[in-house]
Scaffold this active site. Structure first.
Site, PDB file in Angstrom:
ATOM      1  N   PHE A   1       0.845  -1.193   0.000  1.00 37.12           N
ATOM      2  CA  PHE A   1       0.000   0.000   0.000  1.00 37.12           C
ATOM      3  C   PHE A   1       0.883   1.247   0.000  1.00 37.12           C
ATOM      4  CE2 PHE A   1      -3.630   2.675   1.588  1.00 37.12           C
ATOM      5  CZ  PHE A   1      -4.565   2.259   0.658  1.00 37.12           C
TER       6      PHE A   1
ATOM      7  N   SER B   1       2.536  -4.679   9.354  1.00 39.38           N
ATOM      8  CA  SER B   1       2.794  -3.580   8.422  1.00 39.38           C
ATOM      9  C   SER B   1       2.156  -2.283   8.934  1.00 39.38           C
ATOM     10  CB  SER B   1       2.223  -3.909   7.042  1.00 39.38           C
ATOM     11  OG  SER B   1       2.199  -2.759   6.233  1.00 39.38           O
TER      12      SER B   1
ATOM     13  N   ASP C   1      11.219  -3.711  -6.085  1.00 40.93           N
ATOM     14  CA  ASP C   1      11.802  -4.778  -6.917  1.00 40.93           C
ATOM     15  C   ASP C   1      12.567  -5.809  -6.093  1.00 40.93           C
ATOM     16  OD1 ASP C   1      10.864  -3.632  -9.284  1.00 40.93           O
ATOM     17  OD2 ASP C   1      12.660  -2.393  -9.529  1.00 40.93           O
TER      18      ASP C   1
ATOM     19  N   LYS D   1      12.307  -6.707  -3.052  1.00 41.98           N
ATOM     20  CA  LYS D   1      11.541  -7.485  -2.065  1.00 41.98           C
ATOM     21  C   LYS D   1      10.528  -8.440  -2.710  1.00 41.98           C
ATOM     22  CE  LYS D   1      11.990  -4.342   1.863  1.00 41.98           C
ATOM     23  NZ  LYS D   1      13.073  -3.507   1.346  1.00 41.98           N
ATOM     24  N   GLN D   2      10.357  -8.333  -4.010  1.00 41.93           N
ATOM     25  CA  GLN D   2       9.328  -9.130  -4.677  1.00 41.93           C
ATOM     26  C   GLN D   2       9.631 -10.627  -4.678  1.00 41.93           C
ATOM     27  OE1 GLN D   2       8.251  -7.614  -8.551  1.00 41.93           O
ATOM     28  NE2 GLN D   2       7.717  -5.591  -7.760  1.00 41.93           N
TER      29      GLN D   2
ATOM     30  N   HIS E   1       6.183  -2.665 -13.070  1.00 42.84           N
ATOM     31  CA  HIS E   1       7.530  -2.546 -13.628  1.00 42.84           C
ATOM     32  C   HIS E   1       7.993  -3.969 -13.937  1.00 42.84           C
ATOM     33  CE1 HIS E   1      11.590  -1.306 -14.352  1.00 42.84           C
ATOM     34  NE2 HIS E   1      12.076  -1.635 -13.183  1.00 42.84           N
TER      35      HIS E   1
ATOM     36  N   GLU F   1      16.626   6.190 -15.809  1.00 40.67           N
ATOM     37  CA  GLU F   1      16.926   6.531 -14.413  1.00 40.67           C
ATOM     38  C   GLU F   1      18.427   6.747 -14.205  1.00 40.67           C
ATOM     39  OE1 GLU F   1      13.368   3.798 -12.409  1.00 40.67           O
ATOM     40  OE2 GLU F   1      15.441   3.100 -12.397  1.00 40.67           O
TER      41      GLU F   1
ATOM     42  N   GLU G   1      22.244  28.913 -10.341  1.00 39.99           N
ATOM     43  CA  GLU G   1      22.493  28.688 -11.773  1.00 39.99           C
ATOM     44  C   GLU G   1      22.529  27.207 -12.169  1.00 39.99           C
ATOM     45  OE1 GLU G   1      22.203  30.993 -13.875  1.00 39.99           O
ATOM     46  OE2 GLU G   1      22.101  32.558 -12.349  1.00 39.99           O
TER      47      GLU G   1
END
Length: 340
Positions: free
Chosen positions: A25, A51, A83, A85-86, A108, A195, A227
């Site tokens: 979540f 969690s 990614d 932890k999947q 992803h 990225e 700048e």
């Protein structure tokens, strides 16, 4: 040009009698879940025991169950986890509860493309990837608009994978803006490349190098900050709204001449050569392998490099100058957490 799918190309009815589960979540997870729920679909949330997101999801009106139970109950399951932890979550909670005919959704392609997750052949594997952060996906939906999204199909044993992907994209508001079909390989490799070399890595390194060059030449850090960092947003916004030529239309002739004559000397063929090397590392799987190894080793180098960045002089100068800008939202990265 790729076909752009809109509302008329997607049928929410495909998902009407199904249970949808969102595992996680966080930024994307909460946006997908809320938008799908507001689109009239049945959504449950799967979270690990303890969690911090459990009370947040419940407060938003969701039924929250353990991750494994969510996979059991749902027909279509989105893995909205980082990614790295999947794979562990897949092995422990998802794989034992996946049955023929279910659909796994990713935002992803990393885990599937680099095979940190190898799914059974009898489940649909799809991707729905909005091209914007979760809070934007949610806000645009609430305003009756949407964020352009990508869909992809990796496995289609049920012969309905693309219809499910389009329906999910419609449920989150993506088809209001436009949806383009890609594949897991293309999405993953281009996303990582962008990225690393342009959006995050390239821009950060360019800004820091410009700041250091001016300060080392004796100019004040404040002038160097204005700048090399502060005004970057103006230019990025112009490019975002009108392209590079549109940005050039809006700046002075002097700035344009410097852009087209000096820019290519700074970002030259040697930079492009190193970009190609970075792309090769992504395509070969070397980057993914190194990143997974870094995660497994406890993020030692990752944390050290982040700390080094936080201690760069540009951060101290920036904090001081941003305090003078009342229109700018203040964010303290030290104690910051995602909203969900």
């Amino acid at each position: 040009m790729a076909k752009v799918y809109t509302d008329k190309d997607a049928d929410l009815g495909v998902l009407k009698r199904k249970t949808l589960a969102v595992l996680g979540f966080g930024s994307q997870g909460h946006a997908h879940a809320l938008n799908l729920k507001d689109s009239g679909l049945k959504v449950i949330i799967g979270l690990y025991e303890g969690s911090k997101s459990i009370p947040v999801a419940k407060e938003k009106g969701f039924k929250v169950v353990a991750t494994a139970e969510a996979v059991k109950q749902a027909d279509v399951i989105m893995i909205a986890l980082p990614d790295t932890k999947q794979a562990a979550c897949y092995e422990k909670d998802i794989a034992p509860n996946l049955t023929k005919g279910k659909t796994l959704v990713f935002s992803h392609g990393f885990s599937i493309h680099f095979k940190t997750i190898v799914p059974p052949k009898d489940v649909n594997i799809i991707m729905v990837a909005p091209k914007g952060p979760g809070h934007t996906v949610r806000r645009q939906y609430v305003e009756g608009k949407g964020v352009p999204s990508l869909i992809a199909v990796y496995q289609n044993p049920g012969k309905d994978a693309k219809k499910i992907a389009l329906a999910w994209a419609k449920g989150i508001g993506g088809t209001r803006a436009g949806v383009i079909e890609t594949n897991f390989k293309e999405e993953t490799e281009t996303d990582l490349f962008g990225e690393q070399t342009v959006l995050c890595g390239g821009a950060s390194a360019l800004v820091q190098a410009g700041f250091e060059t001016l300060v080392e030449a004796g100019y004040s850090p404040e002038m160097a900050y204005f700048e090399c960092l502060h005004e970057l947003k103006l230019i990025a916004d112009l490019m975002n709204e009108s392209g590079i030529s549109g940005m050039r239309f809006s700046i002075s002739e002097t700035a344009k001449w410097g852009d087209i004559t000096v820019g290519p000397k700074i970002i030259d063929a040697s930079v492009k050569k190193r970009m190609k090397a970075a792309l090769k590392d992504i395509q070969s799987g070397k980057f993914a392998k190194d990143w997974v190894k870094e995660y497994q080793g406890g993020y030692k180098r990752y944390n050290a490099l982040l700390k080094q960045g936080e201690n760069h002089p540009i951060e101290k100068t920036g904090a001081k100058l941003r305090a003078l800008m009342p229109w700018m939202g203040k964010k303290n990265i030290k104690g910051a957490q995602a909203a969900y």
